[in-house]
Design a protein around this motif. Structure first.
Motif, PDB file in Angstrom:
ATOM      1  N   GLY A 196       0.805  -1.221   0.000  1.00  0.00           N
ATOM      2  CA  GLY A 196       0.000   0.000   0.000  1.00  0.00           C
ATOM      3  C   GLY A 196       0.837   1.269   0.000  1.00  0.00           C
ATOM      4  N   HIS A 197       2.107   1.145   0.346  1.00  0.00           N
ATOM      5  CA  HIS A 197       2.944   2.346   0.402  1.00  0.00           C
ATOM      6  C   HIS A 197       3.900   2.462  -0.781  1.00  0.00           C
ATOM      7  CE1 HIS A 197       1.371   3.725   4.242  1.00  0.00           C
ATOM      8  NE2 HIS A 197       1.161   2.435   4.447  1.00  0.00           N
ATOM      9  N   MET A 198       3.642   1.668  -1.838  1.00  0.00           N
ATOM     10  CA  MET A 198       4.484   1.855  -3.039  1.00  0.00           C
ATOM     11  C   MET A 198       4.212   3.237  -3.644  1.00  0.00           C
ATOM     12  SD  MET A 198       2.803  -0.299  -6.167  1.00  0.00           S
ATOM     13  CE  MET A 198       2.433  -1.829  -5.314  1.00  0.00           C
ATOM     14  N   VAL A 226      -2.938  11.512   1.380  1.00  0.00           N
ATOM     15  CA  VAL A 226      -3.197  11.552   2.827  1.00  0.00           C
ATOM     16  C   VAL A 226      -2.206  10.743   3.660  1.00  0.00           C
ATOM     17  CG1 VAL A 226      -5.686  11.967   2.564  1.00  0.00           C
ATOM     18  CG2 VAL A 226      -4.839   9.594   2.732  1.00  0.00           C
ATOM     19  N   CYS A 227      -1.235  10.075   3.041  1.00  0.00           N
ATOM     20  CA  CYS A 227      -0.345   9.255   3.875  1.00  0.00           C
ATOM     21  C   CYS A 227       0.569  10.162   4.709  1.00  0.00           C
ATOM     22  CB  CYS A 227       0.504   8.321   3.020  1.00  0.00           C
ATOM     23  SG  CYS A 227       1.694   7.395   4.023  1.00  0.00           S
ATOM     24  N   PRO A 228       0.554   9.998   6.047  1.00  0.00           N
ATOM     25  CA  PRO A 228       1.400  10.870   6.874  1.00  0.00           C
ATOM     26  C   PRO A 228       2.894  10.648   6.634  1.00  0.00           C
ATOM     27  CG  PRO A 228       0.278   9.216   8.222  1.00  0.00           C
ATOM     28  CD  PRO A 228      -0.273   9.080   6.839  1.00  0.00           C
ATOM     29  N   TYR A 229       3.268   9.508   6.073  1.00  0.00           N
ATOM     30  CA  TYR A 229       4.685   9.229   5.807  1.00  0.00           C
ATOM     31  C   TYR A 229       5.119   9.676   4.408  1.00  0.00           C
ATOM     32  CZ  TYR A 229       4.823   6.417  10.029  1.00  0.00           C
ATOM     33  OH  TYR A 229       4.774   6.009  11.331  1.00  0.00           O
ATOM     34  N   HIS A 230       4.241   9.481   3.414  1.00  0.00           N
ATOM     35  CA  HIS A 230       4.668   9.664   2.016  1.00  0.00           C
ATOM     36  C   HIS A 230       3.804  10.623   1.206  1.00  0.00           C
ATOM     37  CE1 HIS A 230       5.351   5.316   3.197  1.00  0.00           C
ATOM     38  NE2 HIS A 230       6.556   5.841   3.223  1.00  0.00           N
ATOM     39  N   GLY A 231       2.711  11.088   1.767  1.00  0.00           N
ATOM     40  CA  GLY A 231       1.817  11.908   0.953  1.00  0.00           C
ATOM     41  C   GLY A 231       1.152  11.062  -0.104  1.00  0.00           C
ATOM     42  N   ASP A 232       1.722  11.105  -1.337  1.00  0.00           N
ATOM     43  CA  ASP A 232       1.014  10.483  -2.453  1.00  0.00           C
ATOM     44  C   ASP A 232       1.522   9.083  -2.827  1.00  0.00           C
ATOM     45  OD1 ASP A 232       3.396  11.342  -3.548  1.00  0.00           O
ATOM     46  OD2 ASP A 232       2.486  12.402  -5.241  1.00  0.00           O
ATOM     47  N   CYS A 233       1.717   8.222  -1.813  1.00  0.00           N
ATOM     48  CA  CYS A 233       1.894   6.789  -2.118  1.00  0.00           C
ATOM     49  C   CYS A 233       0.519   6.220  -2.516  1.00  0.00           C
ATOM     50  CB  CYS A 233       2.467   6.051  -0.912  1.00  0.00           C
ATOM     51  SG  CYS A 233       1.343   6.031   0.493  1.00  0.00           S
ATOM     52  N   TRP A 234       0.477   4.906  -2.824  1.00  0.00           N
ATOM     53  CA  TRP A 234      -0.785   4.277  -3.284  1.00  0.00           C
ATOM     54  C   TRP A 234      -1.916   4.501  -2.268  1.00  0.00           C
ATOM     55  CZ3 TRP A 234      -1.446  -1.764  -4.066  1.00  0.00           C
ATOM     56  CH2 TRP A 234      -2.646  -1.998  -4.758  1.00  0.00           C
TER      57      TRP A 234
END
Ligand code: ADP
Ligand code: ZN
Length: 305
Positions: free
Chosen positions: A163-165, A179-187
């Motif tokens: 999910g974080h690719m 919305v990912c707090p770690y990556h922004g626009d990951c999957w």
């Protein structure tokens, strides 16, 4: 021990709810219960009470399988094995879920990610029966993927975090930063239920089927599936989770995945048979709980402590 007549416990440990079941397969589920995920102490106490009552009345379970939200430590040789590790879910970071269940119930416990459990359940009884290489993706509050490779669930350093690719994002078509707090626009940052809600300003389930949200969603799902196909060469990909209730996504994903692959990988599964390659779960909403049951069966066969 014969596992054909044995009875197993299953825990689908989700960030929103826990589902517990007792049985030996899809046609033999003898009891189930579900309750919201609150504090670890309260949630694990309810879980233990459910299985304890069964064991007091009916006898010992052969094993219990846990398919858990994560990230988790699934490595039995690690000092933090059996724990939910870095979750932002309040109170749950470092919770020793396996230790608590094993100490209270005295049975072998198998532990894996919710999506690894789901792919195992689908391979045993659902849409991936007879396959040795399959992937299960959930598109819900988060995005996660479980993989069966050569008949084995994939772990390694930790466990896959599909999910974080990272995916290419055309900022002109989609200015939303993710919305990912770690990556922004990951999957997950681009295509989970909360990402849809944040991008379009309304809950995903209220977006009408003709809304442009779904073409963009299918685009991100197809981009990620192409990566998975290129890396793992699965024989089938199963898409579950709340967002995939939007049935109109499937034909869009089939079309776009095929277009992105552009004929390079030669298999009917990626061209005229793509409708039977990217499919909904064969077990409906039960992949997770039946997958946890399959984990328990596997543990009993392998004599996991
Ligand atoms: P979880 O991931 O928490 O285990 P779900 O798989 O049900 O649970 O995913 C919940 C997410 O899916 C929420 O973000 C919700 O908005 C979204 N969702 C649920 N039902 C639908 C639906 N029918 N259409 C689109 N999105 C949905
Ligand atoms: Zn991420």
């Amino acid at each position: 021990m014969s596992t054909t007549s044995a009875v197993f416990g299953a825990i689908e440990a989700g960030g929103t709810k826990f589902v517990c079941a007792i049985g030996s397969g899809p046609d033999d589920v003898r009891a189930t219960t579900r309750f919201p995920t609150t504090t670890p102490a309260e949630t694990l106490a309810r879980t233990i009470a459910f299985f304890r009552e069964y064991q007091q009345q009916e006898g010992r379970l052969a094993a219990i399988g846990i398919g858990s939200f994560g990230p988790i430590d699934p490595d039995p040789r690690s000092p933090t094995y059996g724990r939910i590790t870095a979750t932002p879910k309040p109170g749950w970071a470092n919770t020793d879920i396996v230790g608590a269940i094993r100490a209270a119930l005295g049975v072998p416990v198998a532990f894996d990610t919710d999506v690894n459990a789901a792919v195992l359940g689908e391979a045993r009884w659902g849409a991936a029966q007879g396959l040795t290489n399959a992937v299960y993706i959930t598109v819900g509050t988060g995005i996660g993927g479980g993989a069966l490779v050569n008949g084995q669930l994939v772990h390694g350093l930790v466990h896959p975090e599909m999910g974080h690719m990272r995916l290419p994002r055309d900022a002109a078509r989609d200015p939303f930063a993710g919305v990912c707090p770690y990556h922004g626009d990951c999957w997950e940052g681009l295509a989970s239920g909360p990402a849809l809600a944040a991008r379009w300003g309304q809950p995903a389930e209220t977006l009408p089927s003709e809304h442009p949200a779904w073409a963009l969603e299918a685009h991100y799902l197809a981009l990620a599936l192409v990566n998975i196909i290129c890396v793992l060469s699965p024989q089938r990909i199963i898409l579950g989770g709340g967002v995939m209730q939007q049935q109109q996504l499937f034909p869009l994903i089939h079309h776009e995945t095929r277009a992105l692959l552009n004929g390079y990988i030669r298999s009917p599964a990626l061209s005229e048979a793509i409708e039977t390659f990217i499919v909904p779960p064969g077990l409906g909403g039960r992949s997770g709980q039946l997958g946890a049951l399959a984990l328990a069966q596997q543990a009993a066969q392998q004599r996991v402590p």
